[in-house]
Design a protein around this motif. Sequence first.
Motif, PDB file in Angstrom:
ATOM      1  N   LYS A   5       0.924  -1.121  -0.087  1.00 27.04           N
ATOM      2  CA  LYS A   5      -0.035  -0.082   0.086  1.00 27.04           C
ATOM      3  C   LYS A   5       0.841   1.183   0.099  1.00 27.04           C
ATOM      4  O   LYS A   5       1.621   1.302   0.769  1.00 27.04           O
ATOM      5  N   ALA A   6       1.050   2.058  -1.211  1.00 23.63           N
ATOM      6  CA  ALA A   6       1.913   3.036  -1.167  1.00 23.63           C
ATOM      7  C   ALA A   6       1.551   4.335  -1.749  1.00 23.63           C
ATOM      8  O   ALA A   6       0.256   4.278  -2.602  1.00 23.63           O
ATOM      9  N   VAL A   7       2.091   5.376  -1.529  1.00 20.78           N
ATOM     10  CA  VAL A   7       1.891   6.621  -2.295  1.00 20.78           C
ATOM     11  C   VAL A   7       3.010   7.042  -3.158  1.00 20.78           C
ATOM     12  O   VAL A   7       4.314   7.021  -2.639  1.00 20.78           O
ATOM     13  N   ILE A   8       2.813   7.301  -4.463  1.00 18.71           N
ATOM     14  CA  ILE A   8       3.571   7.514  -5.106  1.00 18.71           C
ATOM     15  C   ILE A   8       3.551   8.999  -5.729  1.00 18.71           C
ATOM     16  O   ILE A   8       2.505   9.596  -6.184  1.00 18.71           O
ATOM     17  N   ILE A   9       4.509   9.897  -5.654  1.00 16.63           N
ATOM     18  CA  ILE A   9       4.617  11.250  -6.072  1.00 16.63           C
ATOM     19  C   ILE A   9       5.576  11.483  -7.188  1.00 16.63           C
ATOM     20  O   ILE A   9       6.844  10.761  -7.400  1.00 16.63           O
TER      21      ILE A   9
ATOM     22  N   LYS B  13      11.775  -0.987  -3.470  1.00 13.37           N
ATOM     23  CA  LYS B  13      11.873  -2.157  -2.699  1.00 13.37           C
ATOM     24  C   LYS B  13      10.630  -2.057  -1.958  1.00 13.37           C
ATOM     25  O   LYS B  13      10.143  -1.485  -1.744  1.00 13.37           O
ATOM     26  N   MET B  14      10.288  -3.355  -1.923  1.00 13.19           N
ATOM     27  CA  MET B  14       9.149  -3.833  -1.259  1.00 13.19           C
ATOM     28  C   MET B  14       9.199  -3.967   0.377  1.00 13.19           C
ATOM     29  O   MET B  14       9.291  -5.235   0.807  1.00 13.19           O
ATOM     30  N   GLU B  15       9.484  -2.823   1.071  1.00  6.16           N
ATOM     31  CA  GLU B  15       9.494  -2.634   2.378  1.00  6.16           C
ATOM     32  C   GLU B  15       9.039  -1.332   2.763  1.00  6.16           C
ATOM     33  O   GLU B  15       9.056  -0.411   1.962  1.00  6.16           O
ATOM     34  N   VAL B  16       8.495  -1.237   4.055  1.00  4.70           N
ATOM     35  CA  VAL B  16       7.947  -0.004   4.648  1.00  4.70           C
ATOM     36  C   VAL B  16       8.859   0.942   4.699  1.00  4.70           C
ATOM     37  O   VAL B  16      10.192   0.780   5.103  1.00  4.70           O
ATOM     38  N   GLY B  17       8.771   2.180   4.180  1.00  2.00           N
ATOM     39  CA  GLY B  17       9.421   3.241   4.351  1.00  2.00           C
ATOM     40  C   GLY B  17       9.313   4.349   3.127  1.00  2.00           C
ATOM     41  O   GLY B  17       8.536   3.926   2.347  1.00  2.00           O
ATOM     42  N   ILE B  18      10.416   5.113   3.047  1.00  2.00           N
ATOM     43  CA  ILE B  18      10.479   6.041   2.043  1.00  2.00           C
ATOM     44  C   ILE B  18      11.688   5.637   1.182  1.00  2.00           C
ATOM     45  O   ILE B  18      12.558   5.762   1.505  1.00  2.00           O
ATOM     46  N   SER B  19      11.382   6.012  -0.372  1.00  2.00           N
ATOM     47  CA  SER B  19      12.327   5.302  -1.143  1.00  2.00           C
ATOM     48  C   SER B  19      13.201   6.471  -1.400  1.00  2.00           C
ATOM     49  O   SER B  19      12.838   7.838  -1.164  1.00  2.00           O
ATOM     50  N   ASP B  20      14.474   6.514  -1.948  1.00  2.00           N
ATOM     51  CA  ASP B  20      15.078   7.397  -2.664  1.00  2.00           C
ATOM     52  C   ASP B  20      14.547   8.154  -3.743  1.00  2.00           C
ATOM     53  O   ASP B  20      13.389   7.436  -4.384  1.00  2.00           O
ATOM     54  N   ILE B  21      15.083   9.147  -4.141  1.00  2.00           N
ATOM     55  CA  ILE B  21      14.496   9.732  -5.578  1.00  2.00           C
ATOM     56  C   ILE B  21      14.638   8.936  -6.799  1.00  2.00           C
ATOM     57  O   ILE B  21      16.054   8.614  -6.854  1.00  2.00           O
ATOM     58  N   THR B  22      13.852   8.317  -7.644  1.00  2.00           N
ATOM     59  CA  THR B  22      14.308   7.828  -9.061  1.00  2.00           C
ATOM     60  C   THR B  22      13.830   8.637 -10.122  1.00  2.00           C
ATOM     61  O   THR B  22      13.004   9.357  -9.951  1.00  2.00           O
ATOM     62  N   LYS B  23      14.404   8.178 -11.235  1.00  2.00           N
ATOM     63  CA  LYS B  23      14.104   8.793 -12.520  1.00  2.00           C
ATOM     64  C   LYS B  23      13.635   8.078 -13.627  1.00  2.00           C
ATOM     65  O   LYS B  23      14.328   6.892 -13.685  1.00  2.00           O
ATOM     66  N   LYS B  24      12.657   8.200 -14.386  1.00  2.00           N
ATOM     67  CA  LYS B  24      12.378   7.486 -15.664  1.00  2.00           C
ATOM     68  C   LYS B  24      11.659   8.378 -16.680  1.00  2.00           C
ATOM     69  O   LYS B  24      10.757   9.208 -16.177  1.00  2.00           O
TER      70      LYS B  24
ATOM     71  N   VAL C 131       9.276   9.561  -6.152  1.00  2.00           N
ATOM     72  CA  VAL C 131       9.487   9.244  -4.541  1.00  2.00           C
ATOM     73  C   VAL C 131       8.252   8.488  -4.251  1.00  2.00           C
ATOM     74  O   VAL C 131       7.203   8.619  -4.382  1.00  2.00           O
ATOM     75  N   THR C 132       8.667   7.226  -3.456  1.00  2.00           N
ATOM     76  CA  THR C 132       7.489   6.432  -3.236  1.00  2.00           C
ATOM     77  C   THR C 132       7.452   6.214  -1.571  1.00  2.00           C
ATOM     78  O   THR C 132       8.519   5.828  -1.164  1.00  2.00           O
TER      79      THR C 132
ATOM     80  N   VAL D 120      11.506  20.065  -6.688  1.00  2.00           N
ATOM     81  CA  VAL D 120       9.919  19.689  -6.186  1.00  2.00           C
ATOM     82  C   VAL D 120       9.835  18.588  -5.790  1.00  2.00           C
ATOM     83  O   VAL D 120       9.330  18.395  -4.387  1.00  2.00           O
ATOM     84  N   VAL D 121      10.521  17.325  -6.346  1.00  2.00           N
ATOM     85  CA  VAL D 121      10.330  16.089  -5.398  1.00  2.00           C
ATOM     86  C   VAL D 121      11.281  16.099  -4.332  1.00  2.00           C
ATOM     87  O   VAL D 121      10.767  15.504  -3.389  1.00  2.00           O
ATOM     88  N   LYS D 122      12.451  16.703  -4.176  1.00  2.00           N
ATOM     89  CA  LYS D 122      13.219  16.872  -2.904  1.00  2.00           C
ATOM     90  C   LYS D 122      12.065  17.275  -2.018  1.00  2.00           C
ATOM     91  O   LYS D 122      12.309  16.908  -0.946  1.00  2.00           O
TER      92      LYS D 122
END
Length: 652
Positions: free
Chosen positions: A517-521, A576-587, A593-594, A528-530
């Motif tokens: 269960k996640a929030v994706i920004i 990564k499928m683990e609770v917490g906040i990810s690093d910033i990624t780019k595509k 950020v998730t 802005v992402v920072k």
Amino acid sequence: MKQVFLGFLLTFSFFASAQKNAKEILFTVDSKPYYTDEFTRVYNKNLDLVKDESQKDLNQYLELFVGYKLKVTKANKLNLQDNPQYQTELKSYRTQLSKNYTTDSKVTKELVNEGYERSKKEINASHILILADENASPQDTLTAYNKVEAIRKRLLNGEDFDKLAQELSEDPSAKENKGNLGYFSSFRMVYAFESAAYKTQVGKISNPIRTKFGYHLIKVNDIRNNRGEIAVAHIMVVNPKDGEDKEVAKTKIEDIYKKLQQGENFEELAKQFSDDKSSASKGGVLNRFGSGQLSSNEFEDGAFALTKENPVSSPFQSKFGWHIVKLIDKFPIKTLEESKVELENKVSKDDRSRLITNSLTTKLRKKYAIKRDNKVYGNAVKAVTNDFYEGKWEVPTDLKNTNSKLFSIQKKDITGTDFLNYIKLQQKSGEATKPVDKLVDKLYIKFVDEQLNQYYTDNLENDFPEFASVMEEYRDGLLLFDLMEKEIWQRSKTDTLGLKSFYETQKSKHVWKTRAKAVIISSTKMDVVKSALDMLKKNATSQEIKDKLNTKEVVNVMTSENTYEEGADALPANTKMEVGISDITKKGDYYFVTKIETIIPAANKTFDECKGKIINDYQQYLEQNWVNELKKEFTVKVNQDVFERVKNQIKK
């Protein structure tokens, strides 16, 4: 479901007509032979259609083919062919199929060509209608004609068409639209009306035109080239349901449009935010379409208004929701060859079909020479009275003078009494020709024509062997559907205990991967992402982040909240499928950020979560077991030597 099943079955067995003159028998089912030609044709026909590679294996294909014949044999043994519903459906299919044989190909071709040439233009026309039923009496018809002629004279003397349409047209919509029918092309109006419109010059008024509705005066307002077809992509935000805040949808589409103006990618925004799920995964791309093919004029007009110089629309609303449309390409109208099948189908359903029927009837009069017994005919004329016009006439009880042969079509005799029964039925048609003898003469011509067409249609199997073959396949196909419905499909849905027991044996095949269960920004701007990342670390909500980082003029950040399965396309890569906040990624142009709030471990899907797939698998399981039982019930003998020769011939 039956249409889909029969469509597949007829593809499978279109050429599977028993070859009585085949040299070799491939196999028998209870001594009934099935031949090598049949098997070879079916296999070659389907070679490029089957997706399962195992079905291309000849040994496997023979198993399928034998199974098919076993099922048909079982259906016949159960006398399913005697079911009234089956017989009705078979008759319906035969009627549909016979249309290919009951048309005049030359006349059809001329009408197709005419329809295609007209389709190159779209006409804007207005009309004035004076009602007159198809079966109106000559007096009423003349009254309607005189009325429309009087209106035409007023128009030719300079009176305003729109005003007279509002005042005098008996088309109810004319009060609102002043008789304007908008733009139309071929096959949109009844044929007589269409023909008159296409033959009338812009600004001119037609002569009175008779259709089944009455008399029309047509004024052509404009003629434009057909717009052809267009390919577009769109982003859609659905209209809110009753009671919901309508401004939410409008605000969302405006935010997306601002992001487009900021230079963000249309396809990526469609994937993330379009509510049209059927196109969102493809970057919003729709199948190409032409005028009148969609159910929204607003969408069509908005799409066709786009140009290479201005390829993206501003947000606009249809009855379905808010749209932003991007032009991909425009296509001219199809060629005649590309349109041929579609146009032939339209001709068959249009008033034009009467011209084709009349042409065939003319040929049938020559094919089947009709010689009338005038004495029997005279007795039939005497039996009809003026009660016909009031719908009260009855066939006389004493039929000794009309029971004799009136005429014959080859070996089929039609009696005078048959004709009288036909006349009785015509009382409901409103036929008003007078006097009675003229009425009977007119009905006799119609009666003979109908009898000729019916005889020809009833005997298509004798005249066209290929028609007989296809009908045989329809018979088998309908029988097989009824049998499968009884033995497999209904059982798989209603056998609750059996279905759940089967599910227990299949659990390992139906599993959820790890879910989150996640929030994706997302944003195209790193800073802005920072900022969003910092706010996430402080437990800010999605709405708080949007309120902080977006303005009325600029949408800097978008958010999505959902439960995602590991590896889902919507998840940023390498999440990564683990609770917490990810690093910033780019595509591509986007930074993500998730925040994962909850992890749901991998687990077997519940019965309800995979019920549809379980039912499908259970059907296949039941069918295979059933075929095995049929092999025990009926004796199948395969001629292996013949089969080896068939395999060698096919491989060559």
